[in-house]
Design an enzyme around this catalytic site. Sequence first.
Site, PDB file in Angstrom:
ATOM      1  CE  LYS A   1      -3.484   0.098   2.886  1.00  0.00           C
ATOM      2  NZ  LYS A   1      -4.331  -0.150   4.143  1.00  0.00           N
TER       3      LYS A   1
ATOM      4  NE  ARG B   1     -10.682  11.368   0.932  1.00  0.00           N
ATOM      5  CZ  ARG B   1     -11.405  10.380   0.774  1.00  0.00           C
ATOM      6  NH1 ARG B   1     -12.612  10.501   0.724  1.00  0.00           N
ATOM      7  NH2 ARG B   1     -10.737   9.145   0.242  1.00  0.00           N
TER       8      ARG B   1
ATOM      9  N   GLY C   1      -7.512   3.140  -3.640  1.00  0.00           N
ATOM     10  CA  GLY C   1      -7.000   1.920  -4.240  1.00  0.00           C
ATOM     11  C   GLY C   1      -5.691   1.976  -5.028  1.00  0.00           C
TER      12      GLY C   1
ATOM     13  CG  HIS D   1     -13.400  -1.494   3.812  1.00  0.00           C
ATOM     14  ND1 HIS D   1     -12.432  -1.040   2.914  1.00  0.00           N
ATOM     15  CD2 HIS D   1     -13.752  -0.569   4.501  1.00  0.00           C
ATOM     16  CE1 HIS D   1     -11.977   0.213   2.997  1.00  0.00           C
ATOM     17  NE2 HIS D   1     -12.915   0.671   4.126  1.00  0.00           N
TER      18      HIS D   1
END
Length: 668
Positions: A158, A292, A165, A208
């Site tokens: 990552k 955000r 993604g 998730h």
Amino acid sequence: MFDKLLIANRGEIACRIIRTARRLGIATVAVYSDADRNALHVRMADEAVHIGPAPARESYLQAEHIIAAALATGAQAIHPGYGFLSENAGFARACTERGLVFVGPPSAAIEAMGSKAAAKHIMGEAGVPLVPGYHGANQEPVLLRQEAERMGYPVLLKATAGGGGKGMRQVWSGDEFDAALAAAQREASASFGDATMLVEKYLTRPRHVEVQVFCDNHGNAIYLAERDCSVQRRHQKVIEEAPAPGMTAALRDAMGTAAVQAARAIDYRGAGTVEFLLDEDGSYYFMEMNTRLQVEHPVTELITGQDLVEWQLRVAAGEELPLQQQDLTLRGHAFEARIYAEDPDNDFLPVTGTLAYLRAPDESSHVRVDTGVQQGDEISVHYDPMIAKLIVWDESRERALQRLSTALRDYRIGGTVTNLDFLYNLATADPFRRAELDTGFIERHQTLIFRQRQQDLQRDLPMAALALFLHRQQQAAPPGCLDPWSPWGSGTGWRLNEPHLHHVMLHCHQHDVNATLEPLARGGFSICIEGQHTELRGELRGDELVFEQDGHRRRATLACTTEGFTLYLADGACHFRELRPDTGETAQNAAAGGLNAPMNGTVVSLLVEPGSDVQAGAPLMIMEAMKMEHTIRAPGDGTVSQFYFAPGDLVDGGAPLLAFAASEDARA
């Protein structure tokens, strides 16, 4: 509260912020690039300021241009939306230094969560559970590979500065590691200007689940339940829902408390989302915190009855949170489906095009459509290919899911390839209805979600042939001809002493079809396709088509665009186009030994040297479009003799990319 707000974004989120600001009596200022001069968010705002050329790096990512627009128009605050500059600490700091309110967290909080590695360290110190992994500064490929082997495969690479993604790869074995690392670093560098990676143990069947948090400037902090975002492609969310299925009150409280704890650890303000991996045994691990508003925030709004953009504006204006934790109530269930211009059958490759036909389902207390486009708008190569977010609500998950499938069925888009059919198949799949969710859902159920049943072919081909014939008749009828018996207005192609037959050629469901339609004395047509006869009646009124077969009458919508036709039926859509006689003028690039660009985009890198012999499936070059990479692979064994483009070149979709000569064995 502010008198005037500038929205430093575009598309559906800009339109969504404008709606709340207008309800609160706040004047709005939009910003736009060359490509967005006539965009919906520009037309909706009270004022709009041009900020640069179409590429985002020359317009929406130009902080100084946006701040100058705010100062010139007298805006007191800037809402960044999501994406672009929304998580840019430098932009948040610059707003404050110029006397503008940044509708978001302090720059220090953005910086703290901006690096995934630093965020993991902070969360570990705060006692938030972490997935085992390597988050260090040493980025030597050999060390990263050693860490992966120490954890054991599979692992997840990552980008520390990433999101959405980008810069992320699953690695299932050591043989894949080096190529996956190079691709992830390259993508991270292109998207964020930072190729730093972390390596984490990859959980094979996690969910998730993310928690919406809100903090004000008076020491108040709450969590507004959770969202399940497990259904993903390319590590990007497809359908989200709230609350998460199977969530117990105790687990919700534990995860919510951990999320608030994470927010307090960085002295957070405003709306934030703490993302967790929820394992099958009920354990959960911190992934990242998005500083955000999230794309999927509407599902939280629908189950809480709160406007999160209004909360953002009130907190930024110095007000306290509207509710305390004990005052929050949850009601019903909500889904959000992201509607994209992309091709699910081609690895979800983003596509461009003009929205020549666009009809969204009717909005109500159960159905909401957040969009930034209208019919006739172009899906540009410069920005994310999202067309809209379809959000539904009802009293239970089962009823909300029925709302979702119905609304997806009623959504009509023509002029570009979309994921609507894919979303409908997903929403109606039995495993999804049973909430058997995890991040590998789409890969595991590919045959179910991407189904193309034989009965679809047998049903759709005759209807497509009849629809094409009726459309021809409609177009052939001279305007103003009111005499139903006039041969000049019939459009039937009637000839004296000749069989009353009509022929159409079409491409449907990957089949090229020759169909013969013979009018029947009792009305309707006998349609013959490959020796199979079907009797159908049909009438086309504008774009509404009425079919009748064996006494069963159905309605459909026929959309005609430059790309072909779409027949929207109650249980899905049928896409087809008319085939024209081959006059020999069509360029046959395959015969010339080339490969075409699958989309408009930019060449990222060439992976082989001209003259190289390659095997089938070998990667030859990489293109990037709409913030996503696509690898061009060899169609068979052969030789790459020449590339027609260099890294950095812009390429039109369909353009020949390289010269490829198949080997003698492959030709045989």
